[in-house]
Design an enzyme around this catalytic site. Structure first.
Site, PDB file in Angstrom:
ATOM      1  N   ASP A 107       0.838  -1.205   0.000  1.00  0.00           N
ATOM      2  CA  ASP A 107       0.000   0.000   0.000  1.00  0.00           C
ATOM      3  C   ASP A 107       0.872   1.255   0.000  1.00  0.00           C
ATOM      4  O   ASP A 107       2.085   1.198   0.247  1.00  0.00           O
ATOM      5  CB  ASP A 107      -0.896  -0.030   1.250  1.00  0.00           C
ATOM      6  N   ASP A 149     -11.015   1.947  -2.923  1.00  0.00           N
ATOM      7  CA  ASP A 149     -11.545   1.687  -1.576  1.00  0.00           C
ATOM      8  C   ASP A 149     -13.060   1.762  -1.581  1.00  0.00           C
ATOM      9  O   ASP A 149     -13.700   1.403  -0.590  1.00  0.00           O
ATOM     10  CB  ASP A 149     -10.988   2.719  -0.581  1.00  0.00           C
TER      11      ASP A 149
HETATM   12  C1  GLA Z   1      -5.771   1.868   2.266  1.00  0.00           C
HETATM   13  C2  GLA Z   1      -6.174   0.710   1.389  1.00  0.00           C
HETATM   14  C3  GLA Z   1      -7.198  -0.148   2.086  1.00  0.00           C
HETATM   15  C4  GLA Z   1      -6.635  -0.632   3.407  1.00  0.00           C
HETATM   16  C5  GLA Z   1      -6.155   0.546   4.240  1.00  0.00           C
HETATM   17  C6  GLA Z   1      -5.412   0.063   5.471  1.00  0.00           C
HETATM   18  O1  GLA Z   1      -6.815   2.755   2.430  1.00  0.00           O
HETATM   19  O2  GLA Z   1      -6.658   1.150   0.149  1.00  0.00           O
HETATM   20  O3  GLA Z   1      -7.577  -1.241   1.285  1.00  0.00           O
HETATM   21  O4  GLA Z   1      -5.580  -1.518   3.150  1.00  0.00           O
HETATM   22  O5  GLA Z   1      -5.296   1.398   3.513  1.00  0.00           O
HETATM   23  O6  GLA Z   1      -4.976   1.093   6.271  1.00  0.00           O
END
Ligand code: GLA
Length: 696
Positions: free
Chosen positions: A445, A515
């Site tokens: 990420d 997300d």
């Molecule tokens: C980001 C990612 C999510 C999740 C969060 C965790 O927002 O896109 O899928 O992994 O971080 O903190």
């Protein structure tokens, strides 16, 4: 292209195949009186110098302060395709032309690379810039390629591109081009959801199934820029590569700067054909081995179910339930390490939190493996919370300017990955994590934009190199990890779909698309994504209803169907699903396993877009046109209209197809593509998945 009288490389034509001899008369000097060298606009690559005022492809400063370039062609080389090595992403599978250019006075050589993927009619372009003199040269702008369009239809050229933001990535835009520049770019350090690095230009007549489209996609995950410029001389030039904003690169004697690859192509088959070419290109040449040819595993991820509240016992329970419905890969998301109980602390401290996992990760991994699933884990290696052991130990490892407070984004700072010790730190902890644990999948990420990008430890002439060095080091880390752990799969995530591009796709098996997991919103996000990127790499989870982002309630079937148009995952809290829901999920997951080869390796046909009318339909056609899958989504029922006819595409018109599984009826390919397939859909947010198979 050809060499004109002034030894310049003049672009002649880009479009439907025509004999080269017909283009020869186009190679002639072009002059326009008064204050501009209009011929330079026609150059294949156009360094800044002389009376040239359009977007340049190269801008430098020599040691003596001269900032003018006069480059002429100094020869070319052709290298023929080498036999396939079996690996994807290699350059050996292309014929290659290299054109060499040289400044008339200074020791500066530029090589333009053209690698042709002949089966797909695509060209990979990039360039290298070499200092063949003694003194250093400062590069201020170095584009990968210039794409030239011209012709009578230029007055109607339209630009199609993607714009977006967090939770709303890859929204399509289509605008008429008039004189001036349209700039698509990122200044955020990463690809970003704001724009995505690709363009498509048509002549005002193209649609999904027809019409000329000129397109390109850039393989770069850092600051990038694509300038689409229509000049007063009715030419459109697309210049793209690393963003020249706040960029400078010191090129010492003998050094070479390589630009990222910009892949482009032309089709007369509309936007649909453009996408299918790009998808096949990614499957054959971009996605890394050894997973590119294998179906993507159905994963479970508990992020939306538990957020930071992960622990061994609860994860074990979820794993049990995930295995029962047919999941193949169980992924623990954020929260498993350091003091990471919220996004305020712990980022950077990659040791297992013993309160949550008293004996480390091993018991959970063994449990997951015992259930027949692979184990995966989330990391965000390029970042640090100020409230962390890492930051306490190395406050100088972040981008910063002295005396200025750095902006926090999601309570975190960006590590200066241009520094070799930061690169070594990330590589070491990742290697350790993968060596000590049976981890089959990494979700990598990256959750904030770069800001206050100071790197004061190096001479001023090198400080602006961070934008490129960060990404090069990132690529090198992924490359090394893939070599050390070839079986491990990697997902590129960035606050959802902020790091989706052809550059990271050389190392990443899949992308987290957004997300936003609302299955209806996702139709539009996934539609825009599909313009350039392959469905195989598009991760889609089935999450809860009502959805946490917008409270929308959708049936489990609709949520599954929306997610099944890409690579399926589950992100709901399985403790909330009753027996009936679990049984339905189990049925749909096993159905997906039967059809995923068609979705992930087949051809996609966007029959009805999600942003135009009530009905959205997308179809996948497998190899040899033998099997096909149709997804239909009904937004809101109106006027009692329930009987639809959906005209399919890409089938064998002379063959009979069985419709449904088990078969309900048969129709010929011709009937299905012209009369259309009858589909009945009742109710708001209803959906259907229809399987078709050639009757042998
Ligand atoms: C980001 C990612 C999510 C999740 C969060 C965790 O927002 O896109 O899928 O992994 O971080 O903190």
């Amino acid at each position: 292209m050809g060499i004109n009288q002034s030894q310049g490389i003049q672009h002649l034509y880009w479009g439907e195949k025509v004999p080269a001899e017909d283009c020869a008369p186009l190679l002639k000097p072009y002059d326009f009186p008064f204050n501009t060298n209009a011929e330079k606009e026609r150059e294949e690559f156009s360094p800044w110098g002389g009376m040239f005022f359009a977007e340049p492809s190269l801008k430098v400063m020599f040691h003596d302060g001269v900032r003018d370039l006069k480059m002429i062609c100094s020869g070319h080389t052709i290298r023929e395709k080498q036999p396939e090595s079996g690996e994807t992403g290699g350059n050996n599978s292309f014929d290659e032309l290299v054109i060499h250019m040289q400044d008339v006075k200074y020791g500066l050589r530029v090589s333009l690379f053209y690698r042709v993927a002949e089966d797909l009619d695509l060209i990979e372009r990039h360039c290298s810039i070499t200092n063949t003199g003694e003194a250093p040269i400062l590069i201020e702008n170095a584009a990968s390629a210039v794409w030239n369009l011209s012709g009578a239809e230029a007055r109607n050229y339209r630009l199609t591109h993607a714009a977006g933001k967090w939770g709303c990535e890859n929204q399509l835009r289509r605008d008429l081009l008039s004189e001036g520049k349209k700039i698509l770019e990122s200044r955020q350090g990463f690809t970003s959801p704001t724009f995505n690095p690709w363009f498509a230009i048509d002549d005002g007549t193209a649609g999904e199934t027809h019409g000329p489209v000129w397109f390109g996609a850039l393989a770069w995950s850092g600051n990038w820029k694509i300038t689409v410029e229509k000049t007063i001389f009715n030419r459109v030039r697309v210049v793209g590569g690393v963003n020249d904003f706040d960029f400078q690169w010191e090129l010492k004697s003998g050094e070479t700067f390589e630009t990222p690859v910009f892949t482009g192509g032309y089709t007369s088959g509309g936007f649909g054909e453009m996408s299918r070419k790009l998808h096949q290109y990614q499957l054959a040449h971009v996605l890394p081995g050894p997973h590119a040819g294998k179906p993507t595993k159905i994963l479970y991820n508990s992020w939306e179910a538990t957020f930071f509240d992960v622990n061994e016992e609860e994860q074990m329970k979820l794993a049990q339930k995930a295995a029962e419905i047919g999941v193949e890969l169980f992924v623990v998301d954020d929260g498993w390490f350091g003091t990471r109980n919220s996004d305020r602390s712990g980022l950077g401290d990659w040791t297992v939190n013993r309160k949550k996992f008293p004996s480390g990760l091993a018991p959970l991994i063994e449990h997951v493996n015992g259930l027949g699933m692979d184990f995966g884990i989330w990391v965000e290696p390029e970042m640090v919370n100020p409230d962390s052991e890492l930051y306490k130990a190395h406050p100088d490892w972040v981008y910063q300017f002295p005396g200025r407070e750095g902006s926090l984004g999601r309570n975190q700072l960006v590590l200066n990955l241009a520094r070799d010790e930061v690169k070594a730190y990330i590589l070491d902890f990742m290697t350790d994590l993968l060596e000590k644990n049976n981890i089959a999948f990494i979700k990598w990420d990256m959750n904030r934009s770069f800001s206050e990008c100071g790197w004061m430890e190096v001479p001023r002439s090198k400080q602006r190199e961070i934008w490129v060095r960060h990404i090069r080091n990132l690529y090198q880390i992924w490359h090394t990890l893939r070599q050390r752990f070839p079986e491990v799969m990697f997902e590129s995530c960035s606050g959802g779909g902020g790091r989706i591009d052809l550059g990271i796709m050389h190392y990443a098996d899949q992308f987290w698309t957004s997300d936003n997991t609302d299955a209806f919103d996702r139709l539009k996000i996934q539609y825009g994504y599909s313009y350039v990127y392959a469905p195989k790499a598009m991760m889609c989870w089935v999450t809860e209803s009502p959805n946490s982002m917008n409270e929308r309630k959708l049936s489990l079937t609709y949520r599954f169907h929306s997610a099944m148009t890409g690579s399926l995952g589950i992100g709901a809290n399985l403790n909330h699903w009753n027996d009936e829901e679990k049984a339905e999920a189990c049925r749909l997951i096993s159905q997906y396993k039967e059809i995923r080869h068609i979705i992930q390796f087949g051809s996609v046909f966007r029959l009805l877009p999600p942003n135009d009318g009530n009905i959205c339909a997308v179809q996948y056609v497998g190899e040899d046109k033998k099997e096909s899958i149709l997804f239909v989504f009904n937004h809101s029922q109106q006027f009692g209209e329930t009987d639809l006819r959906i005209r399919l595409q890409g089938l064998d018109k002379n063959k009979k197809y069985e419709i449904g599984s088990p078969a309900d009826f048969t129709m010929t390919g011709s009937g299905l593509m012209n009369l259309g397939l009858p589909v009945q859909l009742k109710g708001d947010f209803s959906s259907a998945l229809i399987r078709l198979k050639i009757l042998e």
